[in-house]
Design an enzyme around this catalytic site. Structure first.
Site, PDB file in Angstrom:
ATOM      1  N   SER A 254      -2.057   2.559  -7.299  1.00  0.00           N
ATOM      2  CA  SER A 254      -2.567   1.355  -8.366  1.00  0.00           C
ATOM      3  C   SER A 254      -3.364   0.003  -7.665  1.00  0.00           C
ATOM      4  O   SER A 254      -3.056  -0.078  -6.482  1.00  0.00           O
ATOM      5  CB  SER A 254      -1.219   0.890  -9.185  1.00  0.00           C
ATOM      6  OG  SER A 254      -0.533   0.307  -8.147  1.00  0.00           O
ATOM      7  N   ASP A 255      -3.623  -0.733  -8.279  1.00  0.00           N
ATOM      8  CA  ASP A 255      -3.853  -2.042  -8.622  1.00  0.00           C
ATOM      9  C   ASP A 255      -2.886  -2.612  -8.449  1.00  0.00           C
ATOM     10  O   ASP A 255      -1.552  -2.458  -9.135  1.00  0.00           O
ATOM     11  CB  ASP A 255      -5.413  -2.813  -8.548  1.00  0.00           C
ATOM     12  CG  ASP A 255      -5.991  -3.968  -8.143  1.00  0.00           C
ATOM     13  OD1 ASP A 255      -5.390  -4.696  -7.070  1.00  0.00           O
ATOM     14  OD2 ASP A 255      -6.401  -4.169  -8.125  1.00  0.00           O
ATOM     15  N   TYR A 256      -2.583  -4.220  -7.444  1.00  0.00           N
ATOM     16  CA  TYR A 256      -1.656  -4.546  -7.738  1.00  0.00           C
ATOM     17  C   TYR A 256      -0.997  -4.478  -9.083  1.00  0.00           C
ATOM     18  O   TYR A 256      -1.626  -5.589  -9.727  1.00  0.00           O
ATOM     19  CB  TYR A 256      -1.514  -5.812  -7.575  1.00  0.00           C
ATOM     20  CG  TYR A 256      -1.158  -7.617  -6.183  1.00  0.00           C
ATOM     21  CD1 TYR A 256      -1.298  -7.589  -4.974  1.00  0.00           C
ATOM     22  CD2 TYR A 256       0.046  -7.314  -7.164  1.00  0.00           C
ATOM     23  CE1 TYR A 256      -0.482  -7.872  -4.701  1.00  0.00           C
ATOM     24  CE2 TYR A 256       1.196  -8.342  -6.433  1.00  0.00           C
ATOM     25  CZ  TYR A 256       0.617  -8.826  -5.184  1.00  0.00           C
ATOM     26  OH  TYR A 256       1.286  -9.716  -4.290  1.00  0.00           O
TER      27      TYR A 256
ATOM     28  N   SER B 136      -0.822  -2.837 -11.488  1.00  0.00           N
ATOM     29  CA  SER B 136      -1.991  -2.393 -12.508  1.00  0.00           C
ATOM     30  C   SER B 136      -0.711  -1.401 -13.664  1.00  0.00           C
ATOM     31  O   SER B 136      -1.252  -1.293 -14.534  1.00  0.00           O
ATOM     32  CB  SER B 136      -2.682  -2.014 -12.242  1.00  0.00           C
ATOM     33  OG  SER B 136      -3.177  -0.894 -11.374  1.00  0.00           O
TER      34      SER B 136
END
Ligand code: NOJ
Length: 759
Positions: A284-286, A288
């Site tokens: 995932s992104d940070y 997210s």
């Protein structure tokens, strides 16, 4: 003979395929065996990516109790930990103090260099030089692995057509074809041909998908796009990275078809794995996963289950997986099979990096001193930076500058180490960069008298300065009054033969969370430029920015403009090399420079309208504006040289081809000026009649050609049906028979054309 070579080639590729399948079997058996011994908690632990913070945080929150969590087997990877000692310490916790002894991944954002910083990616792309871009990625991998890292959150391949979006700096600009070539070059540069080598690292293509299409250019904003546009214009670079064998993918913050990417099964499974056959893992992104709560997708347990079921394997920082998946499993909201599948993919990545053979593979205390920020890497940074600059304007051939006389060097970016590296240089130290004043002195030698004056602040807006200065001082508001500074600069200009003004944006005025609604130069700098021009001296603007700026006024007023982005560790030397003509600029824009922000989104490959504008003049009932022409200030592909190039007519070897044939298009390129130089010859194609509306032009080839002054060369491109393919309404990738136009030229606007048919 030919047949023999072919037969040999087939044999070699068959045996390579057999070897690959054997290796895969071995890996599968190893991981199956390992997973048999793992508890469900240990499997979920592998899905957890944490950062202890320290240094520069790349998000709003950082993880807690990292050491304890590693020892409890609750961590699969770390980021934000650098240096062989620190990495060894953390790896020790994992392989010596946990039950399963599974090594950790060590990631980082190495976006345009690690300690040796290259130009921001938008600048790198303007070199149109794939070997050079690959080399920058190779050096980045060498330096990062020397410091213990094995996983890079790069390349960022989001197509960006809205310069208000600050992250336009991090990608390769607006074009899917060029973006795809660059995606491949970067993956090759990071991963090499063998990920187990201690000098290569796993790449992570991001942000999957469409992050660059955020509405209104506001970061983290929603996106909405037809499948046709997505497939034809936005997805190709991600696919190119996948086809190049990228090891991991990062999901984006935005939603697609109203479902956030991180929980979007169509995106992470149907498209990525089903349609494209990706077999690595998705992170995932940070936070997210957690952010899907704010998106309105449910509580932490619900969004974590949604993400896992959609095909997300690793949770960055948010710990939704770690804290809720055990409960979801008990309640039947996720299955053990789903957890196993994600765990397996992460273990596979570790296996492919060679970490099970040797968890300390990337840890060698003797490497940093020998391999990081060396004379060689600096030399490469200087060469690469010089090749990323775009000469926008050069009236009266004021450039190159003579290495004699008096030069007034003014502007808030003229002697400013803090802003040379650009955005996303989290591991770089601004103090190791060369500012322009130093570079000009290095290159000019003693024959030139340089008078320096700051002239203006980047902005006088203290509130903006505060927002920009989050990672350290980028905007330094002088104690002197703006009037006093301006006076000093004007006096310097009066004494000089020529004025060089270094103006633009601070590095953190672009990048993540740095969208701007006004993309002109800040007023303090506009005033400086006006005052300098009023002295009557020729004014050369050295533009530093992380995005295309709207420079209509500056273009009117000044004599020359060189776009230098944020050029990295060797910025000052590289800019001076170009200003003094030691290198003849060859960069070309990869993102359109608008006249004003109202033209945005603006890009050369717009689809046809039913009422196309027939001229730059306003005409009623045509697709145009009352107050501005349709054309940009500087188009995609544009960039001047100190020499001039002329293009002959486009010659085709035939005017019609069958789907299995090729047409060769040739032009004669002549260097008609006084300097040796390089030209990026660009090939565009237009599908004239088609079942869907198509772009007015699409880049389908380019070559960077070096010609000595006066020299001519034939430049040829082979066009096959593959170059004519597009995704149709059924999302099938096809070439439709009919009429095509081929354009060859120096930019997307200045081209020669010819016609052909596909039968
Ligand atoms: C958030 C950014 O969107 C992403 O590009 C980056 O890799 C992560 N933070 C980690 O720093």
């Amino acid at each position: 003979m030919k047949k023999l070579i072919l037969a040999l080639a087939v044999l070699v590729s068959l045996s390579a395929a057999a070897q690959r399948s054997q290796d895969k079997k071995k890996m599968d058996a190893f991981i199956t065996n390992l997973m048999k011994k793992m508890t469900i908690e240990e499997k979920i632990g592998q899905l957890n990516l944490v950062t202890p913070g320290g240094g520069i945080a790349t998000g709003a929150v950082v993880s807690s109790n990292v050491e304890a969590k590693i020892k409890e087997g609750k961590v699969g990877g770390l980021f934000g930990v650098h240096g062989p000692e620190k990495v060894r310490q953390a790896q020790d916790f994992a392989v010596k103090q946990t039950r399963m002894k599974i090594p950790l991944l060590f990631g980082s954002d190495v976006i345009h260099g690690y300690k040796t910083i290259f130009p921001i990616p938008l600048g790198l792309s303007a070199s149109w030089d794939m070997a050079l871009i690959e080399r920058s990625a190779r050096i980045a991998a060498l330096e990062s692995t020397a410091n213990g890292l094995n996983w890079n959150f790069s390349p960022m391949v989001d197509i960006a057509r809205d310069p208000r979006w600050g992250r336009v700096a991090e990608g390769a600009g607006e074009d899917p074809y060029l973006g795809s070539q660059i995606a491949r070059a970067m993956v090759r540069g990071y991963q090499g041909d063998d990920m187990t080598k201690p000098t290569t690292m796993m790449a992570c293509v991001k942000h999957f998908i469409l992050y660059g299409a955020a509405e209104a250019g506001r970061d983290y904003n929603t996106t909405d796009m037809s499948r046709i546009k997505m497939f034809n214009e936005y997805l190709p670079p991600y696919k190119a990275a996948i086809d190049a064998g990228v090891g991991s993918v990062m999901s984006s913050f935005n939603d697609i078809d109203a479902v956030p990417a991180t929980g979007n099964k169509w995106v992470l499974t149907d498209l990525l794995r089903g349609r494209w056959g990706f077999d690595g893992f998705v992170v995932s992104d940070y936070t997210s996963v957690n952010e899907m709560i704010a998106h309105g997708m449910g509580d932490l347990q619900a969004v974590s289950a949604l993400a896992l079921k959609a095909g997300l394997d690793m949770d960055m920082v948010g710990e939704g997986f770690l804290t809720t998946l055990p409960k979801s499993l008990k309640e039947g909201k996720v299955t053990e099979k789903e957890i196993d599948q994600s765990c397996r993919r992460i273990l596979e990545a570790k296996y492919k990096l060679g970490l099970f053979d040797d968890p300390y593979r990337y840890i060698d205390t003797s490497r940093p001193a020998k391999e990081i920020l060396t004379a060689d890497t600096r030399k490469a940074a200087r060469e690469i930076a010089a090749r990323s600059f775009v000469l926008l304007k050069n009236n009266n051939q004021v450039l190159p500058l003579k290495k004699s006389g008096t030069i007034a060097l003014v502007g808030p970016l003229a002697n400013n180490k803090n802003n040379m590296l650009g955005t996303w240089a989290v591991s770089g130290d601004p103090q190791t960069s060369i500012p322009l004043l130093e570079g000009m002195k290095n290159v000019a030698g003693n024959g030139v008298n340089i008078i320096y004056a700051k002239g203006a602040n980047i902005t006088n807006d203290t509130l903006l300065a505060k927002k920009v200065n989050v990672f350290g001082t980028r905007i330094d508001i002088d104690k002197r009054s703006p009037e006093e500074m301006l006076k000093e600069a004007v006096e310097a200009a009066r004494k000089a033969d020529v004025v060089v003004a270094a103006v633009g944006e601070a590095s953190e005025m672009s990048g993540e969370s740095s969208s701007r609604s006004d993309i002109t130069l800040p007023e303090s700098q506009k005033k400086l430029v006006r005052a300098l021009v009023q002295t009557g001296k020729p004014v050369v603007l050295v533009m530093m920015s992380g995005r295309p700026l709207a420079l209509e006024e500056e273009n009117e007023l000044t004599t020359a403009m060189l776009q230098t982005w944020h050029a990295g560790s060797e910025a000052g030397n590289a800019i001076a090399d170009v200003l003094f003509g030691d290198y003849n600029p060859s960069g070309k824009l990869t993102a359109t420079f608008p006249r004003n922000v109202g033209q945005v989104p603006i890009y050369y490959s717009q689809r046809t309208t039913g009422r196309p504008a027939t001229s730059e003049e306003f005409k009623k009932f045509q697709s145009n504006y009352l107050d501005v022409p349709n054309s940009p200030l500087f188009p995609f592909g544009y960039g001047l040289s100190y020499t001039t190039f002329s293009y002959g007519d486009v010659k085709l070897n035939k005017n019609s081809m069958k789907p299995n044939e090729a047409i060769t298009a040739t032009v004669t390129l002549t260097n008609t000026g006084k300097y040796d130089g390089e030209e990026v010859v660009q090939l565009y194609i237009r599908d004239v009649v088609c079942s869907i509306t198509r772009p007015v032009k699409e880049l389908k080839g380019f070559q960077k050609v070096f010609l000595k002054a006066g020299e001519s060369k034939e430049v040829s491109f082979k066009i096959t049906a593959e170059d004519l393919k597009f995704y149709n309404s059924e999302l099938n990738y096809v070439a439709e028979p009919g009429d095509f136009k081929v354009f060859i030229g120096t930019s997307s606007q200045e081209v020669k054309e010819a016609d052909f048919k596909l039968q």
